[in-house]
Scaffold this motif. Structure first.
Motif, PDB file in Angstrom:
ATOM      1  N   THR A   1       0.842  -1.188   0.000  1.00  0.00           N
ATOM      2  CA  THR A   1       0.000   0.000   0.000  1.00  0.00           C
ATOM      3  C   THR A   1       0.883   1.245   0.000  1.00  0.00           C
ATOM      4  N   VAL A   2       0.686   2.084  -1.010  1.00  0.00           N
ATOM      5  CA  VAL A   2       1.445   3.322  -1.157  1.00  0.00           C
ATOM      6  C   VAL A   2       0.448   4.467  -1.323  1.00  0.00           C
ATOM      7  N   THR A   3       0.697   5.584  -0.629  1.00  0.00           N
ATOM      8  CA  THR A   3      -0.137   6.775  -0.763  1.00  0.00           C
ATOM      9  C   THR A   3       0.525   7.756  -1.717  1.00  0.00           C
ATOM     10  N   GLY A   4      -0.258   8.258  -2.660  1.00  0.00           N
ATOM     11  CA  GLY A   4       0.235   9.240  -3.616  1.00  0.00           C
ATOM     12  C   GLY A   4       0.295   8.679  -5.025  1.00  0.00           C
ATOM     13  N   ALA A   5       0.212   9.580  -5.990  1.00  0.00           N
ATOM     14  CA  ALA A   5       0.219   9.184  -7.395  1.00  0.00           C
ATOM     15  C   ALA A   5       1.624   8.803  -7.847  1.00  0.00           C
ATOM     16  N   VAL A   6       1.694   7.747  -8.635  1.00  0.00           N
ATOM     17  CA  VAL A   6       2.945   7.309  -9.249  1.00  0.00           C
ATOM     18  C   VAL A   6       2.705   7.334 -10.749  1.00  0.00           C
ATOM     19  N   ALA A   7       3.366   8.261 -11.441  1.00  0.00           N
ATOM     20  CA  ALA A   7       3.107   8.498 -12.857  1.00  0.00           C
ATOM     21  C   ALA A   7       3.809   7.521 -13.783  1.00  0.00           C
ATOM     22  N   SER A   8       4.934   6.946 -13.331  1.00  0.00           N
ATOM     23  CA  SER A   8       5.648   6.016 -14.203  1.00  0.00           C
ATOM     24  C   SER A   8       6.483   5.036 -13.394  1.00  0.00           C
ATOM     25  N   GLU A   9       6.771   3.916 -14.007  1.00  0.00           N
ATOM     26  CA  GLU A   9       7.624   2.911 -13.371  1.00  0.00           C
ATOM     27  C   GLU A   9       9.005   3.499 -13.119  1.00  0.00           C
ATOM     28  N   GLY A  10       9.664   2.963 -12.095  1.00  0.00           N
ATOM     29  CA  GLY A  10      11.027   3.380 -11.796  1.00  0.00           C
ATOM     30  C   GLY A  10      11.146   4.550 -10.849  1.00  0.00           C
ATOM     31  N   LEU A  11      10.020   5.111 -10.415  1.00  0.00           N
ATOM     32  CA  LEU A  11      10.072   6.228  -9.476  1.00  0.00           C
ATOM     33  C   LEU A  11      10.311   5.718  -8.054  1.00  0.00           C
ATOM     34  N   PRO A  12      10.934   6.533  -7.207  1.00  0.00           N
ATOM     35  CA  PRO A  12      11.188   6.105  -5.835  1.00  0.00           C
ATOM     36  C   PRO A  12       9.929   6.071  -4.982  1.00  0.00           C
TER      37      PRO A  12
ATOM     38  N   LEU B   1       4.191   3.782   3.520  1.00  0.00           N
ATOM     39  CA  LEU B   1       4.829   4.106   2.249  1.00  0.00           C
ATOM     40  C   LEU B   1       4.075   5.222   1.544  1.00  0.00           C
ATOM     41  N   ASN B   2       4.848   6.121   0.911  1.00  0.00           N
ATOM     42  CA  ASN B   2       4.253   7.195   0.118  1.00  0.00           C
ATOM     43  C   ASN B   2       5.251   7.650  -0.945  1.00  0.00           C
ATOM     44  N   VAL B   3       4.908   8.706  -1.662  1.00  0.00           N
ATOM     45  CA  VAL B   3       5.774   9.212  -2.721  1.00  0.00           C
ATOM     46  C   VAL B   3       6.433  10.532  -2.333  1.00  0.00           C
ATOM     47  N   THR B   4       6.362  10.897  -1.055  1.00  0.00           N
ATOM     48  CA  THR B   4       6.907  12.155  -0.561  1.00  0.00           C
ATOM     49  C   THR B   4       8.316  11.966  -0.022  1.00  0.00           C
ATOM     50  N   ALA B   5       9.277  12.651  -0.636  1.00  0.00           N
ATOM     51  CA  ALA B   5      10.670  12.515  -0.220  1.00  0.00           C
ATOM     52  C   ALA B   5      10.960  13.240   1.091  1.00  0.00           C
ATOM     53  N   THR B   6      10.390  14.434   1.275  1.00  0.00           N
ATOM     54  CA  THR B   6      10.721  15.274   2.417  1.00  0.00           C
ATOM     55  C   THR B   6      10.464  14.567   3.741  1.00  0.00           C
ATOM     56  N   SER B   7      11.496  14.504   4.567  1.00  0.00           N
ATOM     57  CA  SER B   7      11.478  13.915   5.916  1.00  0.00           C
ATOM     58  C   SER B   7      11.236  12.409   5.935  1.00  0.00           C
ATOM     59  N   ASN B   8      11.303  11.737   4.797  1.00  0.00           N
ATOM     60  CA  ASN B   8      11.131  10.293   4.726  1.00  0.00           C
ATOM     61  C   ASN B   8      12.397   9.640   4.184  1.00  0.00           C
TER      62      ASN B   8
ATOM     63  N   ARG C   1      14.156   6.664   1.569  1.00  0.00           N
ATOM     64  CA  ARG C   1      13.943   5.882   0.346  1.00  0.00           C
ATOM     65  C   ARG C   1      13.743   4.424   0.752  1.00  0.00           C
ATOM     66  N   PHE C   2      12.623   3.832   0.336  1.00  0.00           N
ATOM     67  CA  PHE C   2      12.324   2.438   0.644  1.00  0.00           C
ATOM     68  C   PHE C   2      12.588   1.536  -0.550  1.00  0.00           C
ATOM     69  N   GLY C   3      12.187   1.993  -1.727  1.00  0.00           N
ATOM     70  CA  GLY C   3      12.321   1.138  -2.892  1.00  0.00           C
ATOM     71  C   GLY C   3      11.939   1.851  -4.164  1.00  0.00           C
ATOM     72  N   THR C   4      11.608   1.033  -5.181  1.00  0.00           N
ATOM     73  CA  THR C   4      11.312   1.545  -6.512  1.00  0.00           C
ATOM     74  C   THR C   4       9.980   0.982  -6.996  1.00  0.00           C
ATOM     75  N   ALA C   5       9.156   1.852  -7.578  1.00  0.00           N
ATOM     76  CA  ALA C   5       7.859   1.453  -8.104  1.00  0.00           C
ATOM     77  C   ALA C   5       8.023   0.658  -9.393  1.00  0.00           C
ATOM     78  N   LEU C   6       7.235  -0.405  -9.524  1.00  0.00           N
ATOM     79  CA  LEU C   6       7.224  -1.198 -10.754  1.00  0.00           C
ATOM     80  C   LEU C   6       5.893  -1.071 -11.480  1.00  0.00           C
ATOM     81  N   GLY C   7       5.220   0.034 -11.241  1.00  0.00           N
ATOM     82  CA  GLY C   7       3.938   0.265 -11.883  1.00  0.00           C
ATOM     83  C   GLY C   7       3.514   1.704 -11.671  1.00  0.00           C
ATOM     84  N   THR C   8       2.259   1.983 -11.957  1.00  0.00           N
ATOM     85  CA  THR C   8       1.690   3.311 -11.764  1.00  0.00           C
ATOM     86  C   THR C   8       0.416   3.190 -10.948  1.00  0.00           C
TER      87      THR C   8
ATOM     88  N   PRO D   1      -2.655  -0.389  -3.652  1.00  0.00           N
ATOM     89  CA  PRO D   1      -1.550  -1.313  -3.919  1.00  0.00           C
ATOM     90  C   PRO D   1      -0.685  -0.876  -5.102  1.00  0.00           C
ATOM     91  N   LEU D   2       0.612  -1.123  -4.954  1.00  0.00           N
ATOM     92  CA  LEU D   2       1.589  -0.837  -5.994  1.00  0.00           C
ATOM     93  C   LEU D   2       2.711  -1.859  -5.859  1.00  0.00           C
TER      94      LEU D   2
END
Length: 115
Positions: free
Chosen positions: A56-67, A76-83, A85-92, A99-100
């Protein structure tokens, strides 16, 4: 070899900083992985460092390969500030929590981004 603990280091045992259910993301210092079984905060448990997982990830993921980032509480989320890096998205996905497929980065030398 008598002092070897793990042959390939694909899964390791660590002390969990928070309660986790099997399949949930975990960050312990500079180690990021996925819980193998339900583990309470302060207990030792095993995490997988490789593979890909539907998490489960919060936030929009526009393309594969994003952190994908993890908060201090283990969300898990897509916000870098104060968080961290956990991994890499394999989808959008859309902005709602959902789920992602994510690949955890395993071991890393990092500090919180923009903290």
């Amino acid at each position: 070899m008598k002092n070897q603990r793990y042959t390939h280091g694909k899964h390791i045992e660590v002390t969990f900083p928070y309660d986790r259910l099997s399949g949930e993301p975990v960050r312990v210092g500079s180690i990021c992985g996925v819980a193998v079984k339900d583990t309470k905060s302060g207990e030792r448990g095993t995490i997988w460092l490789d593979g890909s997982y539907d998490l489960t990830v919060t936030g929009a993921v526009a393309s594969e390969g994003l952190p994908v980032y993890i908060t201090a509480a283990g969300a898990l989320n897509v916000t870098a500030t104060s968080n961290y890096r956990f991994g890499t998205a394999l989808g959008t996905k859309s902005a709602a929590a959902g789920p992602l497929e994510v690949v955890p980065i395993g071991y890393t030398d990092q500090t919180a981004v923009g903290a």
